[in-house]
Design a protein around this motif. Structure first.
Motif, PDB file in Angstrom:
ATOM      1  N   HIS A 228       0.828  -1.205   0.000  1.00  0.00           N
ATOM      2  CA  HIS A 228       0.000   0.000   0.000  1.00  0.00           C
ATOM      3  C   HIS A 228       0.867   1.261   0.000  1.00  0.00           C
ATOM      4  O   HIS A 228       0.566   2.233  -0.700  1.00  0.00           O
ATOM      5  CB  HIS A 228      -0.935   0.001   1.217  1.00  0.00           C
ATOM      6  N   ILE A 229       1.943   1.239   0.780  1.00  0.00           N
ATOM      7  CA  ILE A 229       2.856   2.387   0.799  1.00  0.00           C
ATOM      8  C   ILE A 229       3.492   2.576  -0.577  1.00  0.00           C
ATOM      9  O   ILE A 229       3.585   3.703  -1.084  1.00  0.00           O
ATOM     10  CB  ILE A 229       3.931   2.194   1.883  1.00  0.00           C
ATOM     11  N   ILE A 233       3.363   5.821  -3.124  1.00  0.00           N
ATOM     12  CA  ILE A 233       4.576   6.453  -3.654  1.00  0.00           C
ATOM     13  C   ILE A 233       4.499   6.573  -5.173  1.00  0.00           C
ATOM     14  O   ILE A 233       4.767   7.629  -5.758  1.00  0.00           O
ATOM     15  CB  ILE A 233       5.824   5.655  -3.235  1.00  0.00           C
ATOM     16  N   VAL A 234       4.125   5.476  -5.821  1.00  0.00           N
ATOM     17  CA  VAL A 234       4.032   5.483  -7.285  1.00  0.00           C
ATOM     18  C   VAL A 234       2.937   6.450  -7.749  1.00  0.00           C
ATOM     19  O   VAL A 234       3.124   7.191  -8.723  1.00  0.00           O
ATOM     20  CB  VAL A 234       3.772   4.059  -7.809  1.00  0.00           C
ATOM     21  N   SER A 235       1.809   6.466  -7.068  1.00  0.00           N
ATOM     22  CA  SER A 235       0.713   7.371  -7.437  1.00  0.00           C
ATOM     23  C   SER A 235       1.154   8.828  -7.377  1.00  0.00           C
ATOM     24  O   SER A 235       0.826   9.631  -8.256  1.00  0.00           O
ATOM     25  CB  SER A 235      -0.493   7.157  -6.502  1.00  0.00           C
ATOM     26  N   SER A 266      12.433   3.159  -7.953  1.00  0.00           N
ATOM     27  CA  SER A 266      13.114   1.931  -8.361  1.00  0.00           C
ATOM     28  C   SER A 266      12.134   0.881  -8.882  1.00  0.00           C
ATOM     29  O   SER A 266      10.923   0.951  -8.635  1.00  0.00           O
ATOM     30  CB  SER A 266      13.906   1.345  -7.183  1.00  0.00           C
ATOM     31  N   THR A 267      12.678  -0.097  -9.579  1.00  0.00           N
ATOM     32  CA  THR A 267      11.877  -1.215 -10.067  1.00  0.00           C
ATOM     33  C   THR A 267      11.243  -1.979  -8.915  1.00  0.00           C
ATOM     34  O   THR A 267      10.099  -2.442  -9.008  1.00  0.00           O
ATOM     35  CB  THR A 267      12.756  -2.173 -10.894  1.00  0.00           C
ATOM     36  N   PHE A 268      11.968  -2.094  -7.813  1.00  0.00           N
ATOM     37  CA  PHE A 268      11.452  -2.814  -6.647  1.00  0.00           C
ATOM     38  C   PHE A 268      10.156  -2.184  -6.137  1.00  0.00           C
ATOM     39  O   PHE A 268       9.171  -2.881  -5.896  1.00  0.00           O
ATOM     40  CB  PHE A 268      12.521  -2.813  -5.545  1.00  0.00           C
ATOM     41  N   ALA A 273       4.135  -2.156  -6.000  1.00  0.00           N
ATOM     42  CA  ALA A 273       2.888  -1.402  -6.129  1.00  0.00           C
ATOM     43  C   ALA A 273       1.973  -1.956  -7.212  1.00  0.00           C
ATOM     44  O   ALA A 273       0.766  -1.690  -7.209  1.00  0.00           O
ATOM     45  CB  ALA A 273       3.201   0.060  -6.435  1.00  0.00           C
ATOM     46  N   ALA A 274       2.538  -2.720  -8.136  1.00  0.00           N
ATOM     47  CA  ALA A 274       1.804  -3.108  -9.348  1.00  0.00           C
ATOM     48  C   ALA A 274       0.488  -3.811  -9.060  1.00  0.00           C
ATOM     49  O   ALA A 274      -0.528  -3.573  -9.733  1.00  0.00           O
ATOM     50  CB  ALA A 274       2.698  -3.990 -10.223  1.00  0.00           C
ATOM     51  N   ALA A 275       0.477  -4.666  -8.040  1.00  0.00           N
ATOM     52  CA  ALA A 275      -0.734  -5.452  -7.761  1.00  0.00           C
ATOM     53  C   ALA A 275      -1.905  -4.585  -7.326  1.00  0.00           C
ATOM     54  O   ALA A 275      -3.071  -4.980  -7.487  1.00  0.00           O
ATOM     55  CB  ALA A 275      -0.436  -6.491  -6.691  1.00  0.00           C
TER      56      ALA A 275
END
Length: 282
Positions: A228-229, A233-235, A266-268, A273-275
């Motif tokens: 969720h965090i 971050i990505v959003s 980063s990719t990590f 976050a992708a899911a």
């Protein structure tokens, strides 16, 4: 905490205290020797992170384990129900906008970090027991920050400061009245343990087995929260949300520009976050 969603403050059940492996005891080994072996294994299993603090009275090393045990029990007693706004006139989006604005107010007043955390805690604990319309949501927010300031700050902003920050949308009398309502609704219990309290403790217990022992959480507990965090971050980094107050706050040199470090793109982080992120539109 995801500002756009309502808080899920009922956390997963904690892991049981790790069991100390029992040494094999032959018939020829005395009970005293067996006990010595047990205690030796126990001491080697988990690092005592408070061992070197005995000469620092402000760290309360003699009582610190009891203190955090109490805070964990208090956290459960004062928990915030998940999705408590279901059926309310206000919703998670309105709450998110309010908190984004409160973060800016907090920075403007240059208040302690504890004050912001306590503001959000007071806000949610109050809203889950009192039905408030959207026209009074900002009033609840500034009043929660006033109460948190009085509790945490040496020099709290005055009521007139909060009247000003709302562009005179509310009067001092409105804030005083709401202050009384919040205190009565919370039984005057403002001493809720904050995420910041546990974060400081967790930061001290750095490596994995020690961290699990002192926090009572294992990787299975942490991974959903981390996802969720990562989504938040990505959003923020990809402009999927207009709520940018936290990123802007931590982009300042005073806070070491922590929101701009490359690890957050980063990719990590993106994979984690992708899911939880919606699929991009074709």
């Amino acid at each position: 905490m995801n500002q756009q969603d309502q808080p899920a403050a009922v956390w997963p059940k904690r892991s049981p205290v790790p069991q100390v492996p029992q040494p094999e005891v032959s018939a020829n080994v005395s009970m005293k020797e067996a006990l010595c072996q047990v205690f030796s294994v126990a001491l080697l299993a988990v690092e005592d992170i408070d061992e070197g603090d005995s000469d620092l009275p402000q760290l309360c090393s003699e009582y610190i384990k009891d203190i955090y045990g109490y805070l964990q029990r208090l956290e459960t007693q004062q928990s915030v129900r998940p999705k408590y706004m279901n059926g309310y006139e206000i919703n998670g989006r309105m709450r998110a906008l309010l908190i984004d604005w409160l973060i800016q107010v907090h920075s403007r007043f240059q208040l302690l970090q504890e004050t912001l955390y306590l503001t959000v805690a007071v806000l949610d604990r109050f809203l889950q027991v009192q039905t408030i319309g959207r026209k009074k949501l900002q009033l609840v927010g500034v009043t929660a920050m006033l109460l948190a300031s009085k509790y945490e700050e040496m020099y709290s902003p005055e009521i007139c400061d909060f009247v000003y920050i709302t562009d005179n949308a509310f009067t001092k009398a409105h804030i005083r009245e709401m202050e009384q309502l919040i205190l009565q609704s919370l039984n005057f219990e403002l001493g809720r343990p904050l995420p910041l309290h546990f974060l400081r403790r967790a930061s001290k217990a750095g490596n994995t087995p020690t961290q699990e022992h002192y926090s009572t959480y294992n990787e299975n507990h942490l991974k959903p929260i981390m996802e969720h965090i990562a989504r938040n971050i990505v959003s923020v980094n990809e402009g999927r949300t207009k709520l940018q107050a936290v990123k802007n706050k931590y982009a300042s040199s005073r806070l070491m520009r922590i929101s701009l470090i490359p690890q957050l793109t980063s990719t990590f982080v993106n994979d984690m976050a992708a899911a939880l992120l919606p699929e991009p539109k074709p």
